[in-house]
Design a protein around this motif. Structure first.
Motif, PDB file in Angstrom:
ATOM      1  N   ARG A  73      -2.046 -13.877  28.558  1.00  0.00           N
ATOM      2  CA  ARG A  73      -1.629 -14.942  29.090  1.00  0.00           C
ATOM      3  C   ARG A  73      -0.120 -14.670  30.024  1.00  0.00           C
ATOM      4  O   ARG A  73       0.560 -14.182  29.366  1.00  0.00           O
ATOM      5  CB  ARG A  73      -1.631 -16.277  28.617  1.00  0.00           C
ATOM      6  N   VAL A  74      -0.219 -14.701  31.257  1.00  0.00           N
ATOM      7  CA  VAL A  74       0.913 -14.000  32.003  1.00  0.00           C
ATOM      8  C   VAL A  74       1.779 -15.048  32.770  1.00  0.00           C
ATOM      9  O   VAL A  74       0.886 -15.643  33.623  1.00  0.00           O
ATOM     10  CB  VAL A  74       0.457 -12.763  32.740  1.00  0.00           C
ATOM     11  N   VAL A  75       2.884 -15.047  32.942  1.00  0.00           N
ATOM     12  CA  VAL A  75       3.619 -15.744  34.070  1.00  0.00           C
ATOM     13  C   VAL A  75       4.442 -14.951  34.705  1.00  0.00           C
ATOM     14  O   VAL A  75       5.426 -14.261  34.197  1.00  0.00           O
ATOM     15  CB  VAL A  75       4.526 -16.920  33.408  1.00  0.00           C
ATOM     16  N   ILE A  76       4.229 -14.997  36.118  1.00  0.00           N
ATOM     17  CA  ILE A  76       5.211 -14.509  36.962  1.00  0.00           C
ATOM     18  C   ILE A  76       6.251 -15.257  37.451  1.00  0.00           C
ATOM     19  O   ILE A  76       6.064 -16.056  38.301  1.00  0.00           O
ATOM     20  CB  ILE A  76       4.373 -13.914  38.360  1.00  0.00           C
ATOM     21  N   ALA A  77       7.510 -14.825  36.919  1.00  0.00           N
ATOM     22  CA  ALA A  77       8.605 -15.719  37.096  1.00  0.00           C
ATOM     23  C   ALA A  77       9.462 -15.064  37.706  1.00  0.00           C
ATOM     24  O   ALA A  77      10.011 -13.774  37.661  1.00  0.00           O
ATOM     25  CB  ALA A  77       9.093 -15.979  35.494  1.00  0.00           C
ATOM     26  N   SER A  78      10.378 -15.898  38.765  1.00  0.00           N
ATOM     27  CA  SER A  78      11.265 -15.374  39.438  1.00  0.00           C
ATOM     28  C   SER A  78      12.555 -15.130  38.641  1.00  0.00           C
ATOM     29  O   SER A  78      12.732 -15.683  37.588  1.00  0.00           O
ATOM     30  CB  SER A  78      11.484 -16.329  40.836  1.00  0.00           C
ATOM     31  N   LEU A  79      13.595 -14.375  38.910  1.00  0.00           N
ATOM     32  CA  LEU A  79      14.485 -13.996  38.117  1.00  0.00           C
ATOM     33  C   LEU A  79      15.722 -14.999  37.782  1.00  0.00           C
ATOM     34  O   LEU A  79      16.271 -15.121  36.858  1.00  0.00           O
ATOM     35  CB  LEU A  79      15.560 -12.824  38.883  1.00  0.00           C
ATOM     36  N   ASP A  80      15.542 -16.131  38.578  1.00  0.00           N
ATOM     37  CA  ASP A  80      16.316 -17.360  38.253  1.00  0.00           C
ATOM     38  C   ASP A  80      15.829 -18.249  37.577  1.00  0.00           C
ATOM     39  O   ASP A  80      16.569 -19.403  37.489  1.00  0.00           O
ATOM     40  CB  ASP A  80      16.808 -17.929  39.596  1.00  0.00           C
ATOM     41  N   VAL A  81      14.693 -18.296  36.896  1.00  0.00           N
ATOM     42  CA  VAL A  81      14.189 -19.195  36.020  1.00  0.00           C
ATOM     43  C   VAL A  81      14.973 -19.119  34.836  1.00  0.00           C
ATOM     44  O   VAL A  81      15.481 -18.272  34.144  1.00  0.00           O
ATOM     45  CB  VAL A  81      12.841 -18.890  35.533  1.00  0.00           C
ATOM     46  N   PRO A  82      15.367 -20.441  34.137  1.00  0.00           N
ATOM     47  CA  PRO A  82      16.508 -20.193  33.192  1.00  0.00           C
ATOM     48  C   PRO A  82      15.774 -19.388  31.994  1.00  0.00           C
ATOM     49  O   PRO A  82      14.475 -19.560  31.595  1.00  0.00           O
ATOM     50  CB  PRO A  82      16.550 -21.856  32.552  1.00  0.00           C
ATOM     51  N   PRO A  83      16.713 -18.736  31.229  1.00  0.00           N
ATOM     52  CA  PRO A  83      16.316 -17.962  30.043  1.00  0.00           C
ATOM     53  C   PRO A  83      15.683 -18.779  28.846  1.00  0.00           C
ATOM     54  O   PRO A  83      14.683 -18.351  28.283  1.00  0.00           O
ATOM     55  CB  PRO A  83      17.629 -17.316  29.616  1.00  0.00           C
ATOM     56  N   ARG A  84      15.962 -20.090  28.610  1.00  0.00           N
ATOM     57  CA  ARG A  84      15.497 -20.829  27.512  1.00  0.00           C
ATOM     58  C   ARG A  84      13.996 -21.275  27.826  1.00  0.00           C
ATOM     59  O   ARG A  84      13.323 -21.380  27.060  1.00  0.00           O
ATOM     60  CB  ARG A  84      16.331 -22.101  27.581  1.00  0.00           C
ATOM     61  N   TRP A  85      13.711 -21.317  29.285  1.00  0.00           N
ATOM     62  CA  TRP A  85      12.375 -21.568  29.550  1.00  0.00           C
ATOM     63  C   TRP A  85      11.354 -20.336  29.440  1.00  0.00           C
ATOM     64  O   TRP A  85      10.279 -20.554  28.888  1.00  0.00           O
ATOM     65  CB  TRP A  85      12.223 -21.878  31.233  1.00  0.00           C
ATOM     66  N   VAL A  86      12.178 -19.004  29.833  1.00  0.00           N
ATOM     67  CA  VAL A  86      11.537 -17.677  29.733  1.00  0.00           C
ATOM     68  C   VAL A  86      11.119 -17.739  27.978  1.00  0.00           C
ATOM     69  O   VAL A  86       9.995 -17.340  27.716  1.00  0.00           O
ATOM     70  CB  VAL A  86      12.223 -16.754  30.204  1.00  0.00           C
ATOM     71  N   GLN A  87      12.085 -18.007  27.065  1.00  0.00           N
ATOM     72  CA  GLN A  87      11.898 -17.836  25.891  1.00  0.00           C
ATOM     73  C   GLN A  87      10.836 -18.586  25.229  1.00  0.00           C
ATOM     74  O   GLN A  87      10.139 -18.334  24.474  1.00  0.00           O
ATOM     75  CB  GLN A  87      13.469 -17.994  25.143  1.00  0.00           C
ATOM     76  N   ALA A  88      10.752 -19.733  25.806  1.00  0.00           N
ATOM     77  CA  ALA A  88       9.743 -20.809  25.214  1.00  0.00           C
ATOM     78  C   ALA A  88       8.315 -20.320  25.538  1.00  0.00           C
ATOM     79  O   ALA A  88       7.571 -20.516  24.790  1.00  0.00           O
ATOM     80  CB  ALA A  88      10.168 -21.985  25.971  1.00  0.00           C
ATOM     81  N   LEU A  89       8.311 -19.796  26.857  1.00  0.00           N
ATOM     82  CA  LEU A  89       6.808 -19.189  27.306  1.00  0.00           C
ATOM     83  C   LEU A  89       6.631 -17.962  26.290  1.00  0.00           C
ATOM     84  O   LEU A  89       5.396 -17.914  25.633  1.00  0.00           O
ATOM     85  CB  LEU A  89       6.886 -18.690  28.787  1.00  0.00           C
ATOM     86  N   LYS A  90       7.407 -17.165  25.817  1.00  0.00           N
ATOM     87  CA  LYS A  90       7.194 -16.107  24.938  1.00  0.00           C
ATOM     88  C   LYS A  90       6.893 -16.534  23.593  1.00  0.00           C
ATOM     89  O   LYS A  90       5.936 -16.048  22.931  1.00  0.00           O
ATOM     90  CB  LYS A  90       8.469 -15.192  25.076  1.00  0.00           C
ATOM     91  N   ASP A  91       7.769 -17.647  23.154  1.00  0.00           N
ATOM     92  CA  ASP A  91       7.192 -18.375  21.873  1.00  0.00           C
ATOM     93  C   ASP A  91       5.841 -18.828  21.775  1.00  0.00           C
ATOM     94  O   ASP A  91       5.328 -18.691  20.773  1.00  0.00           O
ATOM     95  CB  ASP A  91       8.165 -19.361  21.530  1.00  0.00           C
ATOM     96  N   ASP A  92       5.328 -19.096  22.945  1.00  0.00           N
ATOM     97  CA  ASP A  92       3.826 -19.481  23.195  1.00  0.00           C
ATOM     98  C   ASP A  92       2.959 -18.497  23.194  1.00  0.00           C
ATOM     99  O   ASP A  92       1.590 -18.878  23.190  1.00  0.00           O
ATOM    100  CB  ASP A  92       3.750 -20.546  24.315  1.00  0.00           C
ATOM    101  N   GLY A  93       3.350 -17.135  23.334  1.00  0.00           N
ATOM    102  CA  GLY A  93       2.390 -16.129  23.361  1.00  0.00           C
ATOM    103  C   GLY A  93       2.378 -15.727  24.818  1.00  0.00           C
ATOM    104  O   GLY A  93       1.034 -14.733  24.748  1.00  0.00           O
ATOM    105  N   VAL A  94       3.064 -15.950  25.828  1.00  0.00           N
ATOM    106  CA  VAL A  94       2.761 -15.639  26.968  1.00  0.00           C
ATOM    107  C   VAL A  94       3.712 -14.430  27.374  1.00  0.00           C
ATOM    108  O   VAL A  94       4.955 -14.449  26.952  1.00  0.00           O
ATOM    109  CB  VAL A  94       3.121 -17.027  28.092  1.00  0.00           C
TER     110      VAL A  94
END
Length: 469
Positions: A73-94
């Motif tokens: 499961r992959v999310v293509i995220a722009s560089l300005d996406v908040p780091p806490r959102w990115v980390q939450a996605l990674k914690d979900d296994g994304v």
């Protein structure tokens, strides 16, 4: 003899352990081997609804995990996406792939909608060359069952929701840097794009998809080559449901629901149900996969505040009954009456509007609607006590909203046409009552000024102004 037998058993045991270790190593290598397929979505910033799409993306990705999808499961995220959102996605296994926003060359088009400015980031899906096939998704999809058979499709496959234009809310692609670079060149030269978004660009880039054969997954698990049309069951437009209040998609498995509707009626908004019955389906998936821990504290704080307001208004009972003025100031009386009518009307309107906008948008409807009704009741109670209005006149609209919710959520309609007629009939019958309550409210304000609420003082030749106690 004993020594040689012991040595023999030691060698056998060592060989067995070595075999077990080798087998475990093979399993570990197999487990660590990268997957060949991926479900991908994109996330970017710059719209008023960034947080809502972030929540929707997490719900969709978690639901894919619960369906045992054998793909990354992959999310293509722009560089300005908040780091806490990115980390939450990674914690979900994304897996999160950070990218720079692609410049949209179609911004100057007359029909361009700014909310689609960064949707061309979807083209980055072709750069995911570590995968053999990618299913690219919008965040407003609900997966009803596993759809891993889509990875058997060809180089590009999409669903035609519109009879002539395929929908880019879900499509299958074979990643290729050559194709990705070619798409970037087409953007640079300004390839024709009817809407200036990813939908128009991809429809222009794959103009012959309508003439291609329908996708049927091979039973032997092999991958197809070429381009294919996907059956409608892979992108069931929610509007197909509302006509009969059930799914009746004849072609393909009923696997994915999509919501290409008005922006303010996406399924994650609490007010989307029961206005649109399928809104509850999305919230059920969120409840099962993500929960509402981020919104519940705000809901509780608002509920306590509203209950406090009701208690204070019942105890303090503020009013305007202690105002007095000179009998001879008739012009001032008429001006005051007009002013009171305007202020009271706007206050009643605000009592119904303010709670709607301060409730967290993505909360569950069974929390959002009770909180809205509690908030509008508490603010209406302030208006009732300040202007000494009849409670039923002010709360007629409140009772009307409750009735409308029951009419819309009634689960035993034969079809969507009957439901629409029932809602129309209810609105037709309710409108005169609301109008009568408004007229009665304005009349009570006139009584407030002329007789009851205003105690007229004795004539006083020296008093030429209004006194407020």
């Amino acid at each position: 003899m004993g020594w040689s037998a012991g040595l023999w058993w030691w060698l056998v045991a060592a060989a067995a352990w070595a075999a077990v270790g080798a087998a475990e190593g093979e399993v570990a290598v197999e487990a660590a081997a990268p997957r060949r397929h991926a479900y991908a979505a994109m996330m970017y910033m710059g719209t008023p609804r960034d947080y809502e799409f972030y929540v929707a993306t997490r719900v969709m990705m978690r639901s894919l995990g619960r369906l045992s999808a054998t793909a990354d499961r992959v999310v293509i995220a722009s560089l300005d996406v908040p780091p806490r959102w990115v980390q939450a996605l990674k914690d979900d296994g994304v897996k999160v792939v950070s990218v720079e926003n692609l410049k949209n060359p179609y911004e100057k088009q007359e029909n361009f909608n700014m909310r689609f400015k960064l949707t061309l980031n979807k083209l980055y899906a072709w750069s995911l060359v570590s995968y053999e096939r990618v299913v690219m998704l919008d965040s407003d999809n609900i997966f009803l069952q596993n759809t891993d058979e889509l990875f058997q499709c060809g180089q590009f496959c999409a669903v035609f929701i519109n009879p002539c234009i395929f929908h880019t809310g879900l499509f299958v692609l074979q990643p290729s840097m050559a194709v990705f670079k070619n798409m970037l060149r087409e953007l640079a030269v300004g390839r024709e794009n009817p809407d200036g978004a990813d939908q128009g660009f991809l429809a222009s880039y794959f103009p012959d998809l309508l003439d291609q054969p329908m996708f049927h997954p091979p039973t032997n698990g092999t991958k197809l080559e070429g381009t294919y049309r996907l059956p409608l069951g892979y992108q069931m437009d929610a509007s197909y449901y509302y006509l009969k209040l059930r799914w009746s998609i004849p072609c393909g498995p009923n696997s994915v629901i999509t919501f290409p509707s008005a922006p303010w009626f996406k399924p994650w908004y609490w007010w989307s149900w029961p206005v649109l019955p399928l809104g509850l389906s999305w919230h059920e998936q969120r409840r099962e996969n993500l929960g509402y821990s981020s919104e519940v504290p705000v809901v509780l704080i608002q509920a306590v505040l509203y209950i406090g307001v009701i208690a204070v208004t019942r105890l303090a009972r503020p009013s305007l009954s202690k105002m007095c003025y000179n009998r001879r100031m008739e012009k001032s009386t008429m001006f005051l009456l007009s002013l009171l009518r305007v202020v009271a009307a706007w206050s009643i309107l605000a009592a119904y509007i303010i709670p709607f906008f301060i409730i967290p948008r993505t909360v569950h409807p069974l929390l959002g609607w009770p909180l809205y009704l509690l908030g509008s009741f508490s603010l209406s109670s302030i208006v009732i006590n300040i202007f000494l209005l009849h409670p039923f006149s002010v709360l007629t609209t409140w009772f009307g909203i409750i009735g409308a919710l029951f009419v819309m959520s009634f689960p035993w309609y034969l079809n969507g046409v009957v439901r629409a007629l029932a809602v129309f009939a209810y609105a037709f019958c309710c409108a005169p009552l609301i109008w009568a309550s408004l007229v009665k409210t304005m009349s009570s304000l006139q009584v407030l000024v002329e007789r009851d609420a205003f105690r007229l003082g004795e004539p006083n030749q020296n008093a030429e102004f209004t006194k407020v106690y």
